[in-house]
Design an enzyme around this catalytic site. Structure first.
Site, PDB file in Angstrom:
ATOM      1  N   ARG A 297       5.022 -26.453 -15.068  1.00 35.09           N
ATOM      2  CA  ARG A 297       5.561 -25.255 -15.734  1.00 35.09           C
ATOM      3  C   ARG A 297       6.744 -24.735 -14.929  1.00 35.09           C
ATOM      4  O   ARG A 297       6.609 -24.439 -13.740  1.00 35.09           O
ATOM      5  CB  ARG A 297       4.467 -24.199 -15.860  1.00 35.09           C
ATOM      6  CG  ARG A 297       4.849 -23.093 -16.786  1.00 35.09           C
ATOM      7  CD  ARG A 297       3.630 -22.342 -17.244  1.00 35.09           C
ATOM      8  NE  ARG A 297       2.822 -23.104 -18.181  1.00 35.09           N
ATOM      9  CZ  ARG A 297       1.538 -22.857 -18.434  1.00 35.09           C
ATOM     10  NH1 ARG A 297       0.935 -21.875 -17.808  1.00 35.09           N
ATOM     11  NH2 ARG A 297       0.882 -23.580 -19.308  1.00 35.09           N
TER      12      ARG A 297
ATOM     13  N   ALA B 203       2.532 -16.018 -23.104  1.00 36.54           N
ATOM     14  CA  ALA B 203       1.753 -17.243 -23.352  1.00 36.54           C
ATOM     15  C   ALA B 203       0.452 -17.245 -22.552  1.00 36.54           C
ATOM     16  O   ALA B 203      -0.588 -17.709 -23.040  1.00 36.54           O
ATOM     17  CB  ALA B 203       2.591 -18.474 -22.997  1.00 36.54           C
ATOM     18  N   THR B 204       0.495 -16.705 -21.342  1.00 37.68           N
ATOM     19  CA  THR B 204      -0.706 -16.697 -20.497  1.00 37.68           C
ATOM     20  C   THR B 204      -1.785 -15.823 -21.139  1.00 37.68           C
ATOM     21  O   THR B 204      -2.961 -16.208 -21.226  1.00 37.68           O
ATOM     22  CB  THR B 204      -0.352 -16.151 -19.085  1.00 37.68           C
ATOM     23  OG1 THR B 204       0.733 -16.914 -18.583  1.00 37.68           O
ATOM     24  CG2 THR B 204      -1.527 -16.230 -18.139  1.00 37.68           C
ATOM     25  N   ILE B 205      -1.374 -14.657 -21.630  1.00 44.28           N
ATOM     26  CA  ILE B 205      -2.345 -13.744 -22.234  1.00 44.28           C
ATOM     27  C   ILE B 205      -2.846 -14.309 -23.563  1.00 44.28           C
ATOM     28  O   ILE B 205      -4.050 -14.358 -23.828  1.00 44.28           O
ATOM     29  CB  ILE B 205      -1.711 -12.352 -22.400  1.00 44.28           C
ATOM     30  CG1 ILE B 205      -1.572 -11.773 -20.996  1.00 44.28           C
ATOM     31  CG2 ILE B 205      -2.562 -11.449 -23.296  1.00 44.28           C
ATOM     32  CD1 ILE B 205      -0.925 -10.468 -20.887  1.00 44.28           C
ATOM     33  N   GLU B 206      -1.940 -14.816 -24.361  1.00 51.75           N
ATOM     34  CA  GLU B 206      -2.322 -15.352 -25.664  1.00 51.75           C
ATOM     35  C   GLU B 206      -3.251 -16.552 -25.498  1.00 51.75           C
ATOM     36  O   GLU B 206      -4.207 -16.730 -26.239  1.00 51.75           O
ATOM     37  CB  GLU B 206      -1.053 -15.743 -26.433  1.00 51.75           C
ATOM     38  CG  GLU B 206      -1.279 -15.926 -27.917  1.00 51.75           C
ATOM     39  CD  GLU B 206      -1.479 -17.376 -28.298  1.00 51.75           C
ATOM     40  OE1 GLU B 206      -1.693 -17.651 -29.469  1.00 51.75           O
ATOM     41  OE2 GLU B 206      -1.430 -18.244 -27.406  1.00 51.75           O
ATOM     42  N   HIS B 207      -2.965 -17.389 -24.481  1.00 52.00           N
ATOM     43  CA  HIS B 207      -3.784 -18.583 -24.241  1.00 52.00           C
ATOM     44  C   HIS B 207      -5.219 -18.178 -23.904  1.00 52.00           C
ATOM     45  O   HIS B 207      -6.175 -18.762 -24.407  1.00 52.00           O
ATOM     46  CB  HIS B 207      -3.163 -19.396 -23.103  1.00 52.00           C
ATOM     47  CG  HIS B 207      -3.727 -20.782 -22.986  1.00 52.00           C
ATOM     48  ND1 HIS B 207      -4.844 -21.047 -22.242  1.00 52.00           N
ATOM     49  CD2 HIS B 207      -3.351 -21.964 -23.530  1.00 52.00           C
ATOM     50  CE1 HIS B 207      -5.118 -22.339 -22.323  1.00 52.00           C
ATOM     51  NE2 HIS B 207      -4.231 -22.915 -23.103  1.00 52.00           N
TER      52      HIS B 207
ATOM     53  N   LYS C  13      -9.579 -32.263 -26.252  1.00 55.45           N
ATOM     54  CA  LYS C  13      -8.387 -32.689 -26.994  1.00 55.45           C
ATOM     55  C   LYS C  13      -8.620 -34.033 -27.679  1.00 55.45           C
ATOM     56  O   LYS C  13      -8.171 -34.258 -28.803  1.00 55.45           O
ATOM     57  CB  LYS C  13      -7.178 -32.763 -26.055  1.00 55.45           C
ATOM     58  CG  LYS C  13      -5.859 -32.560 -26.783  1.00 55.45           C
ATOM     59  CD  LYS C  13      -4.763 -32.112 -25.850  1.00 55.45           C
ATOM     60  CE  LYS C  13      -3.495 -31.769 -26.583  1.00 55.45           C
ATOM     61  NZ  LYS C  13      -2.484 -31.147 -25.758  1.00 55.45           N
TER      62      LYS C  13
ATOM     63  N   GLU D 165       4.232 -33.566 -18.755  1.00 58.74           N
ATOM     64  CA  GLU D 165       4.786 -32.587 -19.701  1.00 58.74           C
ATOM     65  C   GLU D 165       5.369 -31.422 -18.909  1.00 58.74           C
ATOM     66  O   GLU D 165       4.689 -30.870 -18.033  1.00 58.74           O
ATOM     67  CB  GLU D 165       3.705 -32.051 -20.646  1.00 58.74           C
ATOM     68  CG  GLU D 165       4.304 -31.094 -21.679  1.00 58.74           C
ATOM     69  CD  GLU D 165       3.271 -30.224 -22.373  1.00 58.74           C
ATOM     70  OE1 GLU D 165       3.064 -30.404 -23.574  1.00 58.74           O
ATOM     71  OE2 GLU D 165       2.668 -29.361 -21.683  1.00 58.74           O
TER      72      GLU D 165
ATOM     73  N   SER E 292       2.015 -18.935 -33.968  1.00 61.69           N
ATOM     74  CA  SER E 292       1.388 -17.910 -33.118  1.00 61.69           C
ATOM     75  C   SER E 292       2.425 -16.950 -32.531  1.00 61.69           C
ATOM     76  O   SER E 292       2.090 -15.858 -32.093  1.00 61.69           O
ATOM     77  CB  SER E 292       0.661 -18.594 -31.949  1.00 61.69           C
ATOM     78  OG  SER E 292       1.587 -19.382 -31.213  1.00 61.69           O
TER      79      SER E 292
HETATM   80  P1  0O2 Z   1      -3.586 -26.300 -21.783  1.00 62.22           P
HETATM   81  O1  0O2 Z   1      -3.553 -27.319 -20.741  1.00 62.22           O
HETATM   82  O2  0O2 Z   1      -4.854 -25.503 -21.782  1.00 62.22           O
HETATM   83  O3  0O2 Z   1      -2.376 -25.444 -21.801  1.00 62.22           O
HETATM   84  P2  0O2 Z   1      -1.646 -29.229 -29.527  1.00 62.22           P
HETATM   85  O4  0O2 Z   1      -1.652 -30.035 -30.779  1.00 62.22           O
HETATM   86  O5  0O2 Z   1      -1.012 -27.841 -29.685  1.00 62.22           O
HETATM   87  O6  0O2 Z   1      -2.961 -29.194 -28.831  1.00 62.22           O
HETATM   88  P3  0O2 Z   1       0.458 -30.985 -28.696  1.00 62.22           P
HETATM   89  O7  0O2 Z   1       0.862 -31.147 -30.111  1.00 62.22           O
HETATM   90  O8  0O2 Z   1       0.098 -32.195 -27.918  1.00 62.22           O
HETATM   91  O9  0O2 Z   1      -0.727 -29.960 -28.516  1.00 62.22           O
HETATM   92  O10 0O2 Z   1       1.614 -30.311 -27.931  1.00 62.22           O
HETATM   93  P4  0O2 Z   1       2.286 -28.896 -28.068  1.00 62.22           P
HETATM   94  O11 0O2 Z   1       2.021 -28.232 -29.340  1.00 62.22           O
HETATM   95  O12 0O2 Z   1       3.684 -29.125 -27.691  1.00 62.22           O
HETATM   96  O13 0O2 Z   1       1.546 -27.998 -26.989  1.00 62.22           O
HETATM   97  C1  0O2 Z   1       0.923 -28.404 -25.867  1.00 62.22           C
HETATM   98  C2  0O2 Z   1       0.766 -27.245 -24.898  1.00 62.22           C
HETATM   99  O14 0O2 Z   1       1.724 -26.212 -25.171  1.00 62.22           O
HETATM  100  C3  0O2 Z   1      -0.566 -26.540 -24.995  1.00 62.22           C
HETATM  101  O15 0O2 Z   1      -1.491 -27.210 -24.210  1.00 62.22           O
HETATM  102  C4  0O2 Z   1      -0.253 -25.154 -24.450  1.00 62.22           C
HETATM  103  O16 0O2 Z   1      -0.164 -25.187 -23.037  1.00 62.22           O
HETATM  104  C5  0O2 Z   1       1.141 -24.924 -24.986  1.00 62.22           C
HETATM  105  N1  0O2 Z   1       1.055 -24.270 -26.286  1.00 62.22           N
HETATM  106  C6  0O2 Z   1       1.320 -24.798 -27.496  1.00 62.22           C
HETATM  107  N2  0O2 Z   1       1.146 -23.892 -28.474  1.00 62.22           N
HETATM  108  C7  0O2 Z   1       0.762 -22.743 -27.880  1.00 62.22           C
HETATM  109  C8  0O2 Z   1       0.439 -21.417 -28.379  1.00 62.22           C
HETATM  110  O17 0O2 Z   1       0.473 -21.124 -29.562  1.00 62.22           O
HETATM  111  N3  0O2 Z   1       0.075 -20.495 -27.434  1.00 62.22           N
HETATM  112  C9  0O2 Z   1       0.032 -20.781 -26.105  1.00 62.22           C
HETATM  113  N4  0O2 Z   1      -0.321 -19.798 -25.259  1.00 62.22           N
HETATM  114  N5  0O2 Z   1       0.321 -22.015 -25.624  1.00 62.22           N
HETATM  115  C10 0O2 Z   1       0.685 -22.975 -26.493  1.00 62.22           C
HETATM  116  P5  0O2 Z   1      -3.072 -27.122 -24.493  1.00 62.22           P
HETATM  117  O18 0O2 Z   1      -3.504 -28.398 -25.106  1.00 62.22           O
HETATM  118  O19 0O2 Z   1      -3.402 -25.864 -25.165  1.00 62.22           O
HETATM  119  O20 0O2 Z   1      -3.692 -27.181 -23.083  1.00 62.22           O
END
Ligand code: 0O2
Length: 267
Positions: free
Chosen positions: A78, A152-156, A56, A140, A115
């Protein structure tokens, strides 16, 4: 930075995650013990891995010395709800807490991500006590329904697999699945009252049975055995009637009997 130093830096975040999870678990318990519906179904927490923090930092051009300031989700909580309406109840509960100060809120239920991602995010300041004194850090909280969490879990995990190169047809299918999740959540909300009623009765019954059994167990230590056996038989009879109000009545009567014995044993 040395691994050992990373560990030390992340230690207060691990403490924050543990504390906050326990606090929300107690909240769930308090709702259920009082016979009320809990807007929180489950709570989980994690500390971001060192590799995710580094990734990040790289992606956002954050200097290592500044990552605690700019990475807001090192401590991640969460909160999973059953219904969409519960998400906003939880948001209110968190806003009113004295142990966290809200820094920012992101409503991805209203501002859905490209997404298809839906969730409510709250970034808050939280203070932990460390060996070197109090440390104020950021946590957070992601609040979403069971169905949103499933998506979200599957998409992640697919995002992780494909990085930025997710095939278009897969992206589209995930998008469709996200829409199906909205329909599912709406359907579940339409039968929310009925589901809540049945869950409340279930938890109320479980709580009453636990109280009654504890009382009977304690009576065995201080009361006449024959009398306790009679009470136990009466309990089985009332239980089989499957009538919550009768079980409540029985529990109250048993409280009075138990209190009487306790008072006698103190004389
Ligand atoms: P982790 O720990 O692997 O979950 P970003 O710019 O998106 O990296 P930002 O702007 O700091 O992050 O915050 P944002 O957009 O609010 O989102 C942060 C976290 O929200 C992400 O953490 C995800 O857990 C979740 N998230 C945001 N967008 C998506 C998405 O499109 N799909 C899924 N499945 N989760 C999302 P990280 O950084 O991915 O880390």
């Amino acid at each position: 930075m040395e691994i050992q130093l990373w560990r030390e830096l992340l230690e207060p975040y691990a403490l924050a995650v543990d504390e906050v999870v326990v606090k929300f678990e107690h909240l769930i318990d308090a709702y259920r013990k009082s016979g009320s519906y809990s807007p929180i179904e489950q709570v989980k927490g994690r500390v971001k891995s060192i590799s995710s923090i580094l990734e990040k930092c790289q992606k956002k051009g954050i200097e290592f010395g500044e990552f605690e300031q700019y990475i807001e989700d090192i401590a991640g909580i969460r909160i999973i709800c059953q219904f969409t309406e519960d998400i906003y109840r939880v948001v209110e509960i968190i806003r009113n807490r004295a142990d966290m100060q809200i820094k920012e809120e992101k409503d991805y239920l209203v501002n859905v991500k490209d997404s298809g991602y839906r969730s409510y995010h709250m970034i808050a300041y939280y203070t932990v006590e460390t060996l070197r004194g109090p440390k104020r850090l950021q946590i957070e909280m992601q609040i979403r329904t069971l169905a949103m969490n499933f998506w979200a879990t599957i998409e992640h995990s697919l995002q992780y697999k494909y990085k930025k190169n997710m095939p278009e047809n897969l992206r589209q299918r995930l998008h469709n699945a996200a829409e199906a999740i909205v329909v599912l959540d709406k359907e579940m909300s339409s039968v929310r009252d009925e589901i809540m009623d049945s869950q409340n009765s279930f938890h109320r019954k479980a709580g009453l049975v636990a109280d009654i059994l504890t009382n009977i167990q304690n009576l065995y230590k201080i009361a006449n055995k024959k009398e306790v056996v009679k009470i136990q038989d009466e309990f089985f009879r009332v239980y089989q009637e499957a009538d919550l109000s009768k079980l409540e009545h029985f529990s109250k009567e048993l409280d009075v009997i138990a209190e009487g014995y306790r008072a006698q044993s103190l004389r």
